[in-house]
Design a protein around this motif. Structure first.
Motif, PDB file in Angstrom:
ATOM      1  N   SER A  52       0.825  -1.213   0.000  1.00 36.70           N
ATOM      2  CA  SER A  52       0.000   0.000   0.000  1.00 36.70           C
ATOM      3  C   SER A  52       0.860   1.265   0.000  1.00 36.70           C
ATOM      4  O   SER A  52       0.365   2.351  -0.253  1.00 36.70           O
ATOM      5  CB  SER A  52      -0.932   0.005   1.211  1.00 36.70           C
ATOM      6  N   ARG A 102      -8.770  -0.025  -2.276  1.00 38.24           N
ATOM      7  CA  ARG A 102      -8.123  -1.133  -2.988  1.00 38.24           C
ATOM      8  C   ARG A 102      -8.579  -2.487  -2.419  1.00 38.24           C
ATOM      9  O   ARG A 102      -8.920  -3.401  -3.163  1.00 38.24           O
ATOM     10  CB  ARG A 102      -6.601  -1.004  -2.887  1.00 38.24           C
ATOM     11  N   PHE A 137      -5.859   2.313   0.604  1.00 37.15           N
ATOM     12  CA  PHE A 137      -5.917   0.853   0.667  1.00 37.15           C
ATOM     13  C   PHE A 137      -7.287   0.316   1.042  1.00 37.15           C
ATOM     14  O   PHE A 137      -7.625  -0.814   0.704  1.00 37.15           O
ATOM     15  CB  PHE A 137      -4.839   0.290   1.609  1.00 37.15           C
TER      16      PHE A 137
END
Ligand SMILES: [Zn+2]
Length: 454
Positions: free
Chosen positions: A13, A160, A157
């Motif tokens: 990340s 993600r 993140f």
């Protein structure tokens, strides 16, 4: 070429990289919208509202139209491809004083089908390609970063990881659909608002529920998700799903016993990380079906919202959640009965009212607050039976506007003249025949309209 760190691990990340190219560019609004760039700008605005000096600086840059395309020597930002939006985040300057918002990430001349692009490191070992892979990846950012600058990349993140959950959930679901029905996922879309899969054959709601239950069992088995670039000789014998014929280096994602698929996106390491898969939509689509799913946190948020609605309804009806449908049906039936009763009462009232009107009057026009179309027609018919001129009714209010019906039983009169007059003098809409016209208008002075007809 940029080293693709997301192939080393989907869990990277943060990373340090060097800027190898920086080019000023204009915003392409359609590209920006499609990639969710708008959302990124909103995030920047929110950050500004929180009063953070550093993020205020970003927003300042965001408001100008100057955007820059940055190429790094390596990146963990996954670019938009294969129906999945790109990662977002920031590139912090080495000294920490400045940072640029990453609004969109794109990849050149490669479609996401699991195929690697030319220029990738091809030194194979142990039947697999090495860990390092390269592609032409461009980061759209909101400020200039001089070539040679060392930047600290930080991916959003949580966004993600949500994509990883949704994407891996899709593999499980599509793998189960493929093994049971032989259908392919011919259209995949993963955005911040929805996840859709298009299968090229019919599936019933009952069958979808069975697949959903099985998909969740697979999730809870916590199976390993294997991502690899097999050697061509091995690849030939792998029965993987793919949208099209692939050549060259292919990335294979395997969930043992469930699915083998060519795919280039980041996935979770074990199925348990998906947590939960919920089907939230099913519709017929191009001879097959379109299925909407939500995984992980998104599924949880969806179920929370649904639960809030059910709880509120439960309180409103002062009944347990399982009795809500019965209660709503009962209420709906009661409403229908009341409407019928109201209609009958209104009819009786209209008849009584019409009887009271002086029969010697030629033109009669009434103003009502609430009357439906049927009651209005009935009223006009009653009036035209007793009066030889124009008979009309206006229903509505100054605020909402009025609907009207005007009729006549007199062969020498033409209601269309009234319609023309109301159009030109009062901006009314509508029309009809010589015997009857209907339409609507907005006016502050309905009495003036009525007087003009009389
Ligand atoms: Zn995938």
């Amino acid at each position: 070429m940029t080293e693709e760190l997301y192939y080393t691990s989907a869990y990277i990340s943060e990373f340090v990289a060097k800027v190898v190219e920086c080019r000023k560019c204009e915003i392409n609004p359609s590209k920006a919208q499609a990639s969710g760039m708008q959302a990124s700008k909103e995030q920047a605005s929110k950050a500004q509202a929180s009063g953070n000096a550093e993020t205020s600086m970003i927003t300042e840059a965001s408001n100008s139209q100057d955007m820059y395309e940055i190429i790094l020597d390596k990146t963990a930002f996954f670019p938009e491809q294969g129906g999945q939006g790109s990662d977002g985040g920031v590139l912090e300057f080495e000294d920490g004083a400045k940072r640029a918002q990453v609004l969109h990430v794109s990849i050149s001349e490669q479609e996401c089908d699991g195929k690697m692009n030319e220029g990738d490191n091809l030194d194979g070992n142990a039947g697999n390609k090495p860990d390092k892979h390269f592609a032409m990846i461009r980061h759209l950012v909101d400020r200039e970063i001089p070539v040679g600058t060392t930047v600290h990349g930080v991916i959003d993140f949580s966004h993600r990881f949500s994509n990883m959950q949704q994407h891996t959930g899709e593999h499980i679901f599509s793998g189960l659909v493929c093994s049971r029905f032989g259908y392919d996922n011919v259209g995949f879309h993963l955005s911040d608002s929805e996840v859709t899969m298009d299968y090229n054959g019919p599936i019933t709601l009952e069958e979808i529920r069975e697949i959903e239950a099985k998909a969740n069992e697979v999730i809870w088995q916590n199976l390993e998700v294997l991502c690899e670039f097999p050697e061509e000789s091995r690849l030939e014998n792998i029965p993987y799903r793919s949208k099209k014929e692939l050549t060259g280096d292919v990335r294979i994602v395997t969930i043992p016993g469930v699915d083998i698929c060519a795919c280039c996106a980041p996935h979770v390491l074990r199925t348990g990380e998906i947590g939960l898969l919920k089907v939230v939509g099913l519709q017929n689509y191009k001879g097959g079906v379109r299925v909407n799913i939500l995984c992980g946190k998104r599924a949880m948020e969806y179920l929370n919202k649904e639960h809030e609605i059910v709880s509120e309804l439960s309180n409103m009806f002062t009944t347990a959640s399982e009795n809500i449908i019965t209660a709503v049906k009962k209420l709906s039936n009661a409403n229908s009965e009341l409407k019928q009763e109201l209609s009958e009462a209104t009819s009786a009232l209209i008849e009584a009212e019409v009887k009271e009107i002086d029969k010697s009057l030629e033109n009669v026009v009434l103003i009502k607050k609430n009357l439906d179309g049927n009651a209005m027609r009935k009223l006009v018919n009653l009036l035209t039976a007793d009066h030889s001129g124009f008979c009309g009714v206006f229903a509505g209010s100054t605020a909402d506007g009025y609907r009207f019906i005007v009729g006549t039983s007199n062969k020498d009169k033409d209601c269309r003249e009234i319609a023309n007059m109301m159009r030109t003098q009062f901006g009314a809409k509508g029309g009809g025949s010589a015997q009857m016209i209907q339409g609507s208008l907005k006016t502050e002075d309905i009495e003036a309209v009525v007087d003009a007809i009389k």
